[in-house]
Design an enzyme around this catalytic site. Structure first.
Site, mmCIF file in Angstrom:
data_model
loop_
_atom_site.group_PDB
_atom_site.id
_atom_site.type_symbol
_atom_site.label_atom_id
_atom_site.label_comp_id
_atom_site.label_asym_id
_atom_site.label_seq_id
_atom_site.Cartn_x
_atom_site.Cartn_y
_atom_site.Cartn_z
ATOM 1 N N CYS A 100 33.250 -26.504 22.694
ATOM 2 C CA CYS A 100 32.849 -26.102 21.342
ATOM 3 C C CYS A 100 31.348 -26.336 21.219
ATOM 4 O O CYS A 100 30.868 -27.437 21.434
ATOM 5 C CB CYS A 100 33.618 -26.931 20.322
ATOM 6 S SG CYS A 100 32.957 -26.798 18.653
ATOM 7 N N CYS A 104 28.516 -22.688 14.947
ATOM 8 C CA CYS A 104 29.110 -21.581 14.181
ATOM 9 C C CYS A 104 29.537 -21.994 12.782
ATOM 10 O O CYS A 104 29.573 -21.156 11.876
ATOM 11 C CB CYS A 104 30.347 -21.032 14.882
ATOM 12 S SG CYS A 104 30.349 -21.223 16.649
ATOM 13 N N THR A 191 32.741 -31.038 12.921
ATOM 14 C CA THR A 191 32.293 -30.531 14.211
ATOM 15 C C THR A 191 30.770 -30.517 14.294
ATOM 16 O O THR A 191 30.111 -29.913 13.461
ATOM 17 C CB THR A 191 32.849 -29.114 14.422
ATOM 18 O OG1 THR A 191 34.267 -29.195 14.517
ATOM 19 C CG2 THR A 191 32.311 -28.483 15.685
ATOM 20 N N GLU A 257 33.375 -34.406 17.028
ATOM 21 C CA GLU A 257 33.771 -34.381 15.626
ATOM 22 C C GLU A 257 33.577 -35.774 15.037
ATOM 23 O O GLU A 257 33.645 -36.764 15.762
ATOM 24 C CB GLU A 257 35.256 -33.985 15.475
ATOM 25 C CG GLU A 257 35.495 -32.488 15.436
ATOM 26 C CD GLU A 257 35.460 -31.832 16.804
ATOM 27 O OE1 GLU A 257 35.696 -32.535 17.805
ATOM 28 O OE2 GLU A 257 35.183 -30.619 16.882
ATOM 29 N N HIS A 292 35.407 -18.175 9.771
ATOM 30 C CA HIS A 292 35.639 -19.104 10.889
ATOM 31 C C HIS A 292 36.860 -18.694 11.711
ATOM 32 O O HIS A 292 36.932 -18.956 12.907
ATOM 33 C CB HIS A 292 35.739 -20.547 10.389
ATOM 34 C CG HIS A 292 35.261 -21.524 11.417
ATOM 35 N ND1 HIS A 292 34.043 -21.403 12.065
ATOM 36 C CD2 HIS A 292 35.834 -22.628 11.956
ATOM 37 C CE1 HIS A 292 33.915 -22.380 12.945
ATOM 38 N NE2 HIS A 292 34.973 -23.138 12.903
ATOM 39 N N TYR A 296 36.923 -17.756 16.005
ATOM 40 C CA TYR A 296 37.820 -18.204 17.079
ATOM 41 C C TYR A 296 38.205 -17.057 18.015
ATOM 42 O O TYR A 296 38.630 -17.311 19.142
ATOM 43 C CB TYR A 296 39.078 -18.855 16.476
ATOM 44 C CG TYR A 296 38.851 -20.293 16.054
ATOM 45 C CD1 TYR A 296 37.643 -20.695 15.499
ATOM 46 C CD2 TYR A 296 39.851 -21.250 16.205
ATOM 47 C CE1 TYR A 296 37.434 -22.000 15.112
ATOM 48 C CE2 TYR A 296 39.638 -22.571 15.818
ATOM 49 C CZ TYR A 296 38.432 -22.937 15.269
ATOM 50 O OH TYR A 296 38.230 -24.233 14.891
ATOM 51 N N CYS A 299 34.775 -17.644 20.395
ATOM 52 C CA CYS A 299 34.528 -18.886 21.140
ATOM 53 C C CYS A 299 35.692 -19.253 22.052
ATOM 54 O O CYS A 299 35.500 -19.604 23.209
ATOM 55 C CB CYS A 299 34.184 -20.036 20.189
ATOM 56 S SG CYS A 299 35.580 -20.784 19.328
ATOM 57 N N GLU A 447 42.152 -27.849 18.457
ATOM 58 C CA GLU A 447 41.333 -27.131 17.490
ATOM 59 C C GLU A 447 41.831 -25.694 17.320
ATOM 60 O O GLU A 447 41.711 -25.110 16.245
ATOM 61 C CB GLU A 447 39.859 -27.135 17.912
ATOM 62 C CG GLU A 447 38.958 -26.733 16.756
ATOM 63 C CD GLU A 447 37.491 -26.834 17.095
ATOM 64 O OE1 GLU A 447 37.106 -26.354 18.171
ATOM 65 O OE2 GLU A 447 36.746 -27.394 16.287
HETATM 66 FE FE1 SF4 Z 1 33.359 -24.706 17.831
HETATM 67 FE FE2 SF4 Z 1 34.500 -22.308 18.024
HETATM 68 FE FE3 SF4 Z 1 34.182 -23.453 15.629
HETATM 69 FE FE4 SF4 Z 1 32.095 -22.499 17.043
HETATM 70 S S1 SF4 Z 1 33.812 -21.321 16.171
HETATM 71 S S2 SF4 Z 1 32.193 -24.412 15.949
HETATM 72 S S3 SF4 Z 1 32.701 -23.027 19.111
HETATM 73 S S4 SF4 Z 1 35.477 -24.174 17.314
HETATM 74 FE FE FE Z 2 36.134 -25.147 14.655
#
Ligand code: SF4
Ligand code: FE
Length: 483
Positions: A100, A104, A191, A257, A292, A296, A299, A447
């Site tokens: 991660c 983001c 995060t 985190e 968000h 996902y 990422c 996550e």
């Molecule tokens: Fe982490 Fe993915 Fe959230 Fe970006 S979108 S902060 S990489 S979990």
């Molecule tokens: Fe996240």
């Protein structure tokens, strides 16, 4: 300085004196801490890649506010193309870090707060949007990493914020002053917070009139007096203290985190983006969650690419790359991973313009994306463990590999095909272990389940957005049903 280099980013974080608690110790910076440093390296990659000409189009963009060239992680999306590029950038970042990369959450918060403040001002004549645009100028010009903070501890989930026996279980305004507000509470699972310059706080649920003090959004620097972070433990995290690299699996990168406490933190008026307009809390939550959940689809796919590659390597090193069941398992992993990507791209392509002018994803498709993410990475991880074999969890330590007596036995008996060293075979198995059971499993597995909202949160949105009545009408028409 609109674009920092990776080195400048690290220096800028090193200058901030933070209040961090980790494993029973108080420290004031993540920069030289062996457990935290890999997570800082992941964020650094968002700066490093933005410097590379080959990624310029993906990692940088012209600011909609100043016209300057900025990092895409600071961008207010201006088109569906921007939304698609965001997902592609996140896949690239996942591939480059296998973890991660944290930045983001701020980007998703920027876009949700941008459009929500616009609509709040329109209704109430407040100046939150103006405040926020001014704030974004600072974010873009300083190339800040901003932690987006949403999740409150929530106490008794059956009670609303104002009904809790401890009124601080949701972050709230405890004092209103002529020059600003004082807030108290906490945000859980934050995060990347210790790798951030600033934190942008949002409410965590839709609220009613009696929850007025809890409908609050604002930004403060990470060293604001009263703000402290308590770092979460990750599986196998102390392996990073052992000095070696092999057992860590991913020696350079990671995520982090923290439970973040706001112990009577002062927020000046110009940093307030919502303060009591309860009906807009829900809009802010829904939009942030949507962005968000789109994220996902980028990422996790990038990290999945690394995991699939590792599983294929493990099979190669075992000498079975052509076995039909091995090939079929790899195909299944690719199929699942690309399905997630398809959802991330689809909700972006179907995005639309908000009243404020920025672009938002299609909420139904973004929620379908995240719902799939609560499942597919688990199956991809299961198949990776299948292909890796049991040695992934029974292999001796790096220290045994280097031991004068035990080492040669480890070398001899844990070897796969002739052309690959035992050490390389162990490296790839440790990487799979890291992604499925170790520190990166926080970002890739759990996550995937709970990040950006637990599965039930998406199902509620899917039921709201799914338009079942329209589907019933379709069926009635086809079947010639008249009521
Ligand atoms: Fe982490 Fe993915 Fe959230 Fe970006 S979108 S902060 S990489 S979990
Ligand atoms: Fe996240």
């Amino acid at each position: 300085m609109a674009l920092m280099t990776g080195e400048q980013y690290i220096e800028s974080i090193a200058k901030i004196k933070m209040e961090i608690y980790i494993m029973g110790e108080k420290i004031d910076s993540p920069v030289n801490n062996p457990i935290l440093r890999p997570s800082l390296n992941s964020v650094r990659m968002t700066y490093d890649l933005a410097q590379k000409p080959e990624y310029e189009d993906l990692m940088t963009v012209k600011s909609s506010i100043t016209g300057n060239k900025i990092n895409r992680f600071c961008h207010i999306h201006q088109s569906t193309e921007d939304l698609i590029k965001k997902v592609k950038m996140q896949r690239l970042m996942g591939q480059a870090t296998a973890s991660c990369f944290q930045r983001c959450v701020g980007m998703d918060a920027f876009n949700a707060v941008f459009s929500t403040t616009y609509e709040t001002d329109k209704k109430y004549g407040t100046s939150y949007h103006k405040n926020f645009v001014e704030y974004m100028k600072l974010v873009e010009e300083n190339d800040w990493t901003v932690d987006g903070a949403m999740t409150d501890p929530k106490g008794d989930r059956g009670l609303s914020p104002s009904q809790q026996s401890d009124p601080d279980m949701y972050l709230r305004i405890v004092e209103r002053r002529p020059d600003g507000i004082v807030v108290r509470g906490a945000k859980a699972h934050q995060t990347g917070i210790c790798n951030s310059h600033e934190v942008l706080v949002m409410p965590t649920i839709a609220m009613r009139e009696e929850d007025k003090d809890y409908a609050v959004s604002f930004a403060v620097p990470i060293d604001a007096p009263g703000l402290l972070m308590i770092i979460g433990r990750q599986s196998c995290d102390t392996r990073k203290l052992e000095g070696g690299k092999l057992d860590v699996g991913n020696p350079e990168f990671g995520g982090v985190e923290a439970l973040t406490v706001f112990d009577d933190v002062f927020v000046p008026n110009e940093r307030i983006f919502l303060a009591g307009e309860t009906e807009f809390a829900g809009m802010l939550v829904e939009r942030f969650a949507g962005y968000h959940r789109q994220s996902y689809g980028g990422c996790k796919v990038g990290v999945g690419d690394v995991l699939i590659g590792a599983a294929a390597l493990a099979a190669d090193y075992n000498g079975v790359p052509r076995a039909s069941h091995v090939r079929d398992k790899l195909i299944e992993m690719i199929h699942l991973n690309e399905t997630l990507y398809s959802c991330g791209i689809a909700c972006s392509a179907e995005g639309y313009k908000t009243e404020s002018g920025n672009y938002i994803i299609d909420l139904l498709l973004a929620n379908v994306c995240k719902q799939n993410v609560t499942r597919f990475p688990y199956e991809i991880a299961r198949l990776a463990e299948d292909l890796a074999g049991g040695l992934m969890v029974t292999a001796p330590s790096e220290k045994d590999l280097r031991h004068p007596v035990a080492g040669p036995y480890v070398e001899k008996y844990l070897k796969g095909i002739d052309s690959v060293s035992t050490e390389n075979r162990l490296k790839v198995l440790r990487l799979i272990e890291n992604l499925t059971l170790g520190t990166a499993a926080v970002g890739y597995r759990t996550e995937s389940m709970h990040g950006a909202g637990s599965p039930q949160a998406q199902r509620i949105m899917i039921s709201r957005q799914g338009n079942l009545e329209q589907k019933k009408k379709l069926a009635k028409k086809i079947a010639h049903i008249e009521e």
